[in-house]
Design a protein around this motif. Structure first.
Motif, PDB file in Angstrom:
ATOM      1  N   ASP A  55      -5.660  -9.228   7.445  1.00  0.00           N
ATOM      2  CA  ASP A  55      -4.424  -9.223   6.661  1.00  0.00           C
ATOM      3  C   ASP A  55      -4.562  -8.388   5.393  1.00  0.00           C
ATOM      4  N   PHE A  56      -5.798  -8.362   4.862  1.00  0.00           N
ATOM      5  CA  PHE A  56      -6.060  -7.614   3.632  1.00  0.00           C
ATOM      6  C   PHE A  56      -7.367  -6.854   3.782  1.00  0.00           C
ATOM      7  N   ILE A  57      -7.414  -5.670   3.147  1.00  0.00           N
ATOM      8  CA  ILE A  57      -8.659  -4.902   3.061  1.00  0.00           C
ATOM      9  C   ILE A  57      -8.898  -4.593   1.588  1.00  0.00           C
ATOM     10  N   VAL A  58     -10.043  -5.033   1.085  1.00  0.00           N
ATOM     11  CA  VAL A  58     -10.451  -4.723  -0.289  1.00  0.00           C
ATOM     12  C   VAL A  58     -11.506  -3.636  -0.205  1.00  0.00           C
ATOM     13  N   ILE A  59     -11.260  -2.505  -0.841  1.00  0.00           N
ATOM     14  CA  ILE A  59     -12.123  -1.327  -0.697  1.00  0.00           C
ATOM     15  C   ILE A  59     -12.867  -1.090  -2.002  1.00  0.00           C
ATOM     16  N   ASP A  60     -14.165  -1.392  -2.001  1.00  0.00           N
ATOM     17  CA  ASP A  60     -14.973  -1.195  -3.206  1.00  0.00           C
ATOM     18  C   ASP A  60     -15.361   0.273  -3.338  1.00  0.00           C
ATOM     19  N   GLU A  61     -15.444   0.744  -4.589  1.00  0.00           N
ATOM     20  CA  GLU A  61     -15.744   2.157  -4.864  1.00  0.00           C
ATOM     21  C   GLU A  61     -14.824   3.065  -4.056  1.00  0.00           C
ATOM     22  N   TYR A  69      -5.995   2.395  10.669  1.00  0.00           N
ATOM     23  CA  TYR A  69      -5.971   1.636  11.924  1.00  0.00           C
ATOM     24  C   TYR A  69      -5.369   0.246  11.733  1.00  0.00           C
ATOM     25  N   PHE A  70      -5.716  -0.408  10.629  1.00  0.00           N
ATOM     26  CA  PHE A  70      -5.334  -1.813  10.464  1.00  0.00           C
ATOM     27  C   PHE A  70      -3.963  -1.959   9.811  1.00  0.00           C
ATOM     28  N   ASP A  71      -3.217  -2.957  10.285  1.00  0.00           N
ATOM     29  CA  ASP A  71      -1.930  -3.318   9.685  1.00  0.00           C
ATOM     30  C   ASP A  71      -2.214  -4.358   8.602  1.00  0.00           C
ATOM     31  N   ALA A  72      -2.630  -3.877   7.427  1.00  0.00           N
ATOM     32  CA  ALA A  72      -3.100  -4.784   6.380  1.00  0.00           C
ATOM     33  C   ALA A  72      -2.772  -4.221   5.005  1.00  0.00           C
ATOM     34  N   PHE A  73      -2.623  -5.130   4.047  1.00  0.00           N
ATOM     35  CA  PHE A  73      -2.537  -4.715   2.649  1.00  0.00           C
ATOM     36  C   PHE A  73      -3.877  -4.105   2.242  1.00  0.00           C
ATOM     37  N   GLN A  74      -3.845  -3.095   1.371  1.00  0.00           N
ATOM     38  CA  GLN A  74      -5.076  -2.454   0.914  1.00  0.00           C
ATOM     39  C   GLN A  74      -5.174  -2.540  -0.605  1.00  0.00           C
ATOM     40  N   VAL A  75      -6.355  -2.956  -1.076  1.00  0.00           N
ATOM     41  CA  VAL A  75      -6.620  -3.060  -2.512  1.00  0.00           C
ATOM     42  C   VAL A  75      -7.853  -2.221  -2.820  1.00  0.00           C
ATOM     43  N   GLY A  76      -7.714  -1.239  -3.683  1.00  0.00           N
ATOM     44  CA  GLY A  76      -8.833  -0.389  -4.060  1.00  0.00           C
ATOM     45  C   GLY A  76      -9.464  -0.847  -5.351  1.00  0.00           C
ATOM     46  N   LEU A  77     -10.798  -0.826  -5.397  1.00  0.00           N
ATOM     47  CA  LEU A  77     -11.543  -1.155  -6.615  1.00  0.00           C
ATOM     48  C   LEU A  77     -12.335   0.065  -7.037  1.00  0.00           C
ATOM     49  N   THR A  78     -12.227   0.476  -8.290  1.00  0.00           N
ATOM     50  CA  THR A  78     -13.012   1.608  -8.775  1.00  0.00           C
ATOM     51  C   THR A  78     -13.034   1.618 -10.292  1.00  0.00           C
ATOM     52  N   PHE A 121       1.659  -7.813  -4.628  1.00  0.00           N
ATOM     53  CA  PHE A 121       1.776  -8.460  -3.318  1.00  0.00           C
ATOM     54  C   PHE A 121       3.179  -9.035  -3.120  1.00  0.00           C
ATOM     55  N   LYS A 122       3.694  -9.669  -4.170  1.00  0.00           N
ATOM     56  CA  LYS A 122       5.011 -10.309  -4.067  1.00  0.00           C
ATOM     57  C   LYS A 122       6.134  -9.283  -3.979  1.00  0.00           C
ATOM     58  N   ASP A 123       5.852  -8.061  -4.442  1.00  0.00           N
ATOM     59  CA  ASP A 123       6.803  -6.955  -4.256  1.00  0.00           C
ATOM     60  C   ASP A 123       6.582  -6.271  -2.912  1.00  0.00           C
ATOM     61  N   PHE A 124       5.595  -6.775  -2.142  1.00  0.00           N
ATOM     62  CA  PHE A 124       5.276  -6.290  -0.794  1.00  0.00           C
ATOM     63  C   PHE A 124       4.854  -4.815  -0.792  1.00  0.00           C
ATOM     64  N   ARG A 125       4.165  -4.423  -1.866  1.00  0.00           N
ATOM     65  CA  ARG A 125       3.661  -3.045  -1.921  1.00  0.00           C
ATOM     66  C   ARG A 125       2.369  -2.985  -1.107  1.00  0.00           C
ATOM     67  N   PRO A 126       2.270  -2.037  -0.173  1.00  0.00           N
ATOM     68  CA  PRO A 126       1.156  -2.054   0.787  1.00  0.00           C
ATOM     69  C   PRO A 126      -0.193  -1.696   0.192  1.00  0.00           C
ATOM     70  N   LYS A 127      -0.207  -0.952  -0.918  1.00  0.00           N
ATOM     71  CA  LYS A 127      -1.475  -0.517  -1.512  1.00  0.00           C
ATOM     72  C   LYS A 127      -1.441  -0.775  -3.013  1.00  0.00           C
ATOM     73  N   ALA A 128      -2.597  -1.115  -3.560  1.00  0.00           N
ATOM     74  CA  ALA A 128      -2.718  -1.340  -4.996  1.00  0.00           C
ATOM     75  C   ALA A 128      -4.097  -0.893  -5.446  1.00  0.00           C
ATOM     76  N   LEU A 129      -4.167  -0.349  -6.655  1.00  0.00           N
ATOM     77  CA  LEU A 129      -5.427   0.161  -7.197  1.00  0.00           C
ATOM     78  C   LEU A 129      -5.817  -0.639  -8.432  1.00  0.00           C
ATOM     79  N   VAL A 130      -7.029  -1.179  -8.398  1.00  0.00           N
ATOM     80  CA  VAL A 130      -7.582  -1.892  -9.544  1.00  0.00           C
ATOM     81  C   VAL A 130      -8.637  -0.994 -10.180  1.00  0.00           C
TER      82      VAL A 130
END
Length: 940
Positions: free
Chosen positions: A311-317, A332-341, A174-183
């Motif tokens: 502001d954020f979207i957390v995407i499960d599975e 559609y959304f102007d938001a950070f995205q975090v994937g969970l899988t 987030f602090k590096d302002f990366r728009p997407k991250a995968l957990v």
């Protein structure tokens, strides 16, 4: 519009988007800033020239829009500097500061930069932000990205190490302002808890706006809601829901006063579209939708849910349902995205820009005690592994798949089938019975402590994976019979079972009965049963991530108290492992991330044909029908093929299938676009696109034209029924191999197969492998660095494939293959101490250079002896002892470093013996030829 130039067309589209987003558009000479909150003024003058649009909020300038014609959409980043100049310029009549909000837009593509950010970086946005949003942003002062830098160090109380790593790395992203991250976290390691902890910190320390927690089934949404309700932060006496509003969306109403919104992706799609959706559409994840509805229409702007709503979207599975048309919900959304899988595939890594902030897989979770390991018990039967024939004249049952109605029929030709056809085209109840009986007989040995007070064996909780609902019915009947138990002992849990699947699942999770559950489709997250101790695979699966999900049902830990209360009262120990019973070869079958041609497997053929006739000519339906027709063509008789052609206006089955496949072929569509462009040279892009769409629709209409004939549709359905299932009551199956996988060498074989597949997959991209697969003389080019790079890449991709472990696996496989056979081969060489030497030996074996696993230094020794013998044979010149010492030094160097260059003579051991100069004295002008020759010969 056709008389407008491309830039005017772009401005018309921009105007439409601005109006939709709540802006009032005015010309520069007709300005009335009191007309509304947000005013967009065209061609407003600045001291560097007129800006295409200047945005005013509450009569104050806040941003600009630089408009460009559509074909410059791929070059919008090149005009960022020009846009910034306008934003930094002084506006006529005003003494303004630089404007913070800057867009570059073609109307079709827009990029946005917030110059309040610590490192302003443009990003693609669906459309323009609303003026009310700018009013709020200006009041806040700090931008979201600047507030993210305020996130403090993470307190580590009550968190597992894997959760600490995931949150810490995610916040760094987030602090590096990366728009997407995968957990990536293994099933059962606390992905949702990790996500909620991160969400809490964002809300508390970064003053984040709304956050969307996106799931793909109602079941997952309900679970997430329960976890939010139960969560209590370490630094508060209040629960999460007492601090921040949490709502799970159940209809189209979307309140704007909450902080966390839980929704299925299909629910959010319907909200954006402004349509109602029945809750039943949320039962299955949309990646597996089997309905006949047309493909979702594109998302359009919804002023009630603007692009900045979250502001954020957390995407499960996130590995399942964010691709193709469903991806537009996220775009559609102007938001950070975090994937969970727990089970990402290549698409998942690609979508999240390979920004993997947590890589906590199953093996690591087992080592940490977060999950339990498993053992594999193999059951092999003669019919599953072989080929079986029912001879001409035998009377057999035939059974319709859906109704299960039976009828007798004498075979008019031999029927031969393999194990892969079982429970699809052929049913052999003897096979199912043999597997279930073998399972029952071996369970006591697997769990020897499970005796109840009367001394009877207590069957542990078991989940059986079946191929289809029909297969599941057969399994249930035989399980109840072989275990001599009542109905409640074994039940089916599928989305299509008559009994409420959620109720049966709850019983299986919490009650004594059922002891055994059979499922087809309920294998995803949300069906975890802690007391579950046995998984019986009676279906194969080719998808790697799907298989990991299936295994994940058994990985959860379970303490002794819970195991006794909810699973097996006779248990003496907590759950420390689970057992996979592999009755189909699923552990050893090749897995892939690819997707099948059959994209609508759950739709009956009749419904598929009817849907196409009603106008649903989607790619999914046409490719699925083509796939089924091609299978049908291999089953029907010549007479039936002729009848088909008569009803299909002369088309054969393969010809119709080809038409259906070509209707959505990307190359065909691209050709139509080129054709449309050539027909409309100089025309507007929208006109060109319309022509291309018309041409494409004509191709589709032509492809399905013959299917408008209901007689053809009925014929296809009726002839297919004849080729449903044959029930083989003639051939009785028998167990041919049974035991723990390690006894059969299955683990070793799987490891060898995994290595050889990886080698083959990367043979054209990794330099060392390219040389191994080239002409033999090319192997002289191998260097130590190439082999080291190869090993590092292998361990990065396949951490378990360490060289010494692979060596042991090959030894096990070779010994198993040659057991009881008189095969002459060289004595087995010892395992090399150096891993890189072992790796070269393994690669040589894998690509067939060596017939048997042989240590590379042994190969070099053998080749060296043959070379020196040939060189000195006959009347040839004999090497002196000093020359032989040098040649042996070179041989030993190549054995461990794989290649020698003139520069290497400055290194040990050569430098101590005089280096390259001494070597030249001994061999004269032939010294370079000898170096090249040894590099080539010794690596042969």
């Amino acid at each position: 519009m056709s008389n407008q130039n491309p830039e005017q067309i772009a401005r018309d589209i921009i105007d439409e988007h601005l109006i939709a987003s709540g802006w009032i558009i005015q010309d520069k000479d007709k300005v009335n800033l009191a007309a509304g909150i947000g005013i967009a003024v065209r061609e407003y003058l600045t001291d560097v020239g007129p800006a295409d649009y200047v945005l005013f909020v509450d009569k104050k300038p806040v941003g600009i829009i630089e408009a460009k014609r559509p074909e410059l959409g791929v070059k919008l980043t090149t005009v960022e500097e020009q846009s910034e100049e306008y934003a930094s310029a002084k506006l006529k009549y005003l003494n303004n500061d630089p404007l913070p909000f800057v867009y570059q837009s073609t109307g079709e593509v827009s990029r946005f930069t917030d110059y309040r950010d610590p490192k302003p970086r443009s990003r693609v946005v669906f459309t323009f932000h609303r003026p009310e949003t700018y009013r709020e942003w200006m009041r806040d002062g700090k931008s979201l990205r600047k507030r993210l830098l305020d996130l403090p160090h993470l307190p580590e109380d009550r968190l597992r190490d894997c959760q600490i790593d995931a949150i810490t790395n995610l916040e760094k992203s987030f602090k590096d302002f990366r728009p997407k991250a995968l957990v990536q976290m293994a099933t059962g390691s606390g992905k949702t808890f990790t996500a909620i902890t991160s969400i809490y910190r964002l809300l508390k320390y970064a003053n984040t706006g709304r956050i969307l927690f996106l799931v793909d089934t109602k079941n997952l949404g309900e679970q997430a809601e329960q976890e939010f309700m139960a969560y209590q932060p370490n630094d508060s006496n209040y629960k999460f829901i007492e601090l921040y509003g949490v709502t799970r969306l159940k209809n189209s109403f979307m309140p704007d006063d909450n902080k966390v919104y839980i929704s299925t992706i299909q629910r959010m799609y319907s909200i954006l579209r402004g349509t109602e959706m029945d809750e039943s559409a949320e039962e299955e994840n949309p990646n597996e939708f089997k309905s006949l509805q047309k493909e979702p229409a594109p998302v359009v702007y919804n002023k009630k849910v603007p692009i900045e709503f979250f502001d954020f979207i957390v995407i499960d599975e996130c590995h399942r349902s964010i691709y193709n048309l469903w991806r537009q919900v996220l775009d559609y959304f102007d938001a950070f995205q975090v994937g969970l899988t727990a089970t990402p595939d290549n698409r998942t890594f690609g979508y999240f820009n390979q920004n993997i902030v947590s890589d906590y897989g199953y093996e690591k979770a087992v080592i940490d005690g977060v999950l339990v390991p498993y053992n594999v018990f193999t059951i092999e039967t003669k019919i599953v592994k072989g080929v079986t024939t029912i001879e001409l004249g035998e009377k057999v049952d035939r059974r319709e798949r859906q109704t299960r109605r039976k009828f007798w029929e004498a075979l008019d030709e031999d029927v031969t089938y393999s194990g892969k056809q079982l429970d699809k085209d052929i049913v052999n109840l003897s096979t199912i019975r043999s597997i279930i009986r073998a399972t029952k007989e071996n369970l006591p040995a697997m769990f020897p402590d499970r005796l109840d007070k009367e001394g009877n064996f207590e069957v542990p909780k078991m989940l059986i994976f079946a191929k289809s609902d029909s297969h599941a019915e057969d399994i249930i009947d035989i399980v109840r019979e072989e275990f001599a138990e009542e109905n409640k002992f074994c039940k089916k849990i599928t989305y299509r079972s008559e009994e409420d699947p959620k109720s049966v699942l709850s019983q299986f999770r919490n009650d004594y009965y059922p002891r055994i559950a059979v499922t087809v489709d309920m294998i995803a997250t949300g069906t975890d049963i802690r007391p579950l101790e046995v998984l019986l695979f009676m279906r194969d699966v080719k998808s790697r991530s799907y298989y990991e999900q299936m295994k994940g049902r058994g990985t959860r830990t379970c303490c002794l108290e819970e195991l006794k209360a909810k699973g097996t009262p006779s248990a003496k120990f907590s759950k420390d492992h689970f057992v996979i019973i592999d009755a189909i070869g699923v552990e050893s079958s090749q897995k892939t991330d690819s997707r099948p041609l059959e994209k609508a497997p759950g739709i009956s053929l009749k419904d598929l044909l009817q849907g196409i006739a009603m106008g649903n000519t989607s790619e999914e339906n046409l490719t699925s029908l083509a796939s089924r027709l091609l299978r049908l063509d291999k089953q029907v008789s010549e007479k039936e093929k002729l009848q088909f052609s008569e009803l299909a206006n002369g088309l054969t089955i393969p010809q119709l299938a080809k038409q259906l496949l070509q209707a959505h072929d990307p190359d065909v569509i691209e050709g139509l676009r080129i054709q449309a462009t050539n027909k409309n040279i100089g025309g507007a892009p929208v006109e060109r696109d319309r022509v291309a769409e018309d041409l494409h629709q004509a191709i589709i209409d032509n492809a399905v034209a013959v299917l408008n004939n209901h007689k053809l549709r009925d014929y296809i359905t009726d002839v297919r029924k004849k080729y449903d299932q044959i029930i083989d009551t003639v051939n009785l199956d028998e167990i041919t191999n049974i035991g723990w996988s390690k006894d059969l060498g299955g683990q070793a074989k799987a490891m060898v197969q995994d290595f050889e597949e990886w080698i083959s997959l990367h043979r054209d991209e990794i330099t060392a492998l390219q040389l191994f697969y080239s002409q033999p003389y090319r192997r002289r080019e191998l260097t130590y660095k190439m082999i080291k790079d190869l090993y590092e890449r292998l361990l990065h991709d396949k951490p378990l494939l360490k060289a010494h472990s692979l060596w042991d696996a090959y030894v096990t496989v070779e010994d198993a293959e040659t057991e009881g056979e008189l095969i002459k081969r060289l004595p087995r060489t010892e395992k090399p101490k150096q891993e890189l030497v072992a790796l070269v030996s393994l690669v040589r074996k894998a690509n067939g250079i060596d017939d048997w696993l042989t240590s590379y230094d042994t190969t070099v020794d053998r080749n060296f002896k043959a070379w020196t013998f040939d060189k000195q044979a006959g009347a040839g010149k004999k090497f002196t002892e000093e020359q032989m010492q040098w040649l042996r030094m070179i041989k030993d160097f190549i054995a461990t470093s794989f290649h020698v260059d003139k520069e290497d003579f400055d290194l040990s051991p050569f430098n101590a013996a005089g280096g390259l100069g001494k070597f030249y004295q001994l061999f004269g002008n032939d010294y370079e030829d000898i170096i090249n020759e040894l590099n080539e010969v010794l690596a042969a």
